[in-house]
Write a protein that holds these residues in place. Structure first.
Motif, mmCIF file in Angstrom:
data_model
loop_
_atom_site.group_PDB
_atom_site.id
_atom_site.type_symbol
_atom_site.label_atom_id
_atom_site.label_comp_id
_atom_site.label_asym_id
_atom_site.label_seq_id
_atom_site.Cartn_x
_atom_site.Cartn_y
_atom_site.Cartn_z
ATOM 1 N N ILE A 31 0.096 4.991 16.924
ATOM 2 C CA ILE A 31 -0.526 6.205 16.374
ATOM 3 C C ILE A 31 0.316 6.766 15.234
ATOM 4 N N TYR A 32 1.644 6.729 15.393
ATOM 5 C CA TYR A 32 2.544 7.198 14.333
ATOM 6 C C TYR A 32 2.324 6.403 13.054
ATOM 7 N N ARG A 33 2.236 5.089 13.165
ATOM 8 C CA ARG A 33 2.037 4.249 11.976
ATOM 9 C C ARG A 33 0.666 4.481 11.350
ATOM 10 N N ILE A 34 -0.352 4.664 12.159
ATOM 11 C CA ILE A 34 -1.685 4.954 11.624
ATOM 12 C C ILE A 34 -1.662 6.277 10.868
ATOM 13 N N ALA A 35 -1.059 7.298 11.466
ATOM 14 C CA ALA A 35 -0.981 8.610 10.815
ATOM 15 C C ALA A 35 -0.179 8.530 9.520
ATOM 16 N N LYS A 36 0.920 7.793 9.536
ATOM 17 C CA LYS A 36 1.732 7.644 8.334
ATOM 18 C C LYS A 36 0.981 6.864 7.255
ATOM 19 N N GLY A 37 0.217 5.856 7.652
ATOM 20 C CA GLY A 37 -0.575 5.093 6.694
ATOM 21 C C GLY A 37 -1.662 5.931 6.052
ATOM 22 N N ILE A 38 -2.311 6.768 6.846
ATOM 23 C CA ILE A 38 -3.342 7.660 6.301
ATOM 24 C C ILE A 38 -2.695 8.695 5.396
ATOM 25 N N ASP A 39 -1.557 9.258 5.846
ATOM 26 C CA ASP A 39 -0.865 10.291 5.082
ATOM 27 C C ASP A 39 -0.396 9.767 3.727
ATOM 28 N N GLN A 40 0.106 8.553 3.688
ATOM 29 C CA GLN A 40 0.607 7.972 2.445
ATOM 30 C C GLN A 40 -0.440 7.146 1.708
ATOM 31 N N ASN A 41 -1.648 7.077 2.263
ATOM 32 C CA ASN A 41 -2.731 6.284 1.687
ATOM 33 C C ASN A 41 -2.272 4.835 1.482
ATOM 34 N N ASN A 42 -1.654 4.272 2.507
ATOM 35 C CA ASN A 42 -1.075 2.936 2.453
ATOM 36 C C ASN A 42 -1.747 2.062 3.506
ATOM 37 N N MET A 43 -2.516 1.094 3.064
ATOM 38 C CA MET A 43 -3.264 0.231 3.979
ATOM 39 C C MET A 43 -2.352 -0.672 4.807
ATOM 40 N N THR A 44 -1.202 -1.064 4.270
ATOM 41 C CA THR A 44 -0.282 -1.925 5.007
ATOM 42 C C THR A 44 0.206 -1.224 6.271
#
Length: 78
Positions: A31-44
């Motif tokens: 969940i942390y990585r998903i939230a960070k990916g959405i926050d940074q707009n980073n698909m990786t």
């Protein structure tokens, strides 16, 4: 999402270590990585979060455990 990422980043080291244990890691740090990916707009990072939820509980928790012990934070792969 920024608040969630900030909350995880500001956790004490011992709580980060507990969250890196098997089963808990797949959910919490996925969940942390998903939230960070959405926050940074980073698909990786977003894809890494989804993969972490699926297989993180079984194998990938070891990576988080070592990175929390030696670096004090989890790796987000970006």
């Amino acid at each position: 999402m920024k608040e969630l990422v900030k909350a995880f980043d500001n956790l004490p080291w011992i709580l980060k270590l507990i969250l890196a244990l098997p089963v808990i890691d797949g959910i919490a740090y996925g969940i942390y990585r998903i939230a960070k990916g959405i926050d940074q707009n980073n698909m990786t990072i977003l894809v890494a979060g989804i993969v972490w939820i699926i297989v993180g509980w079984a194998i990938l928790w070891i990576i988080d455990l070592f990175t929390v012990i030696f670096k004090g934070k989890v790796t987000v792969f970006a």
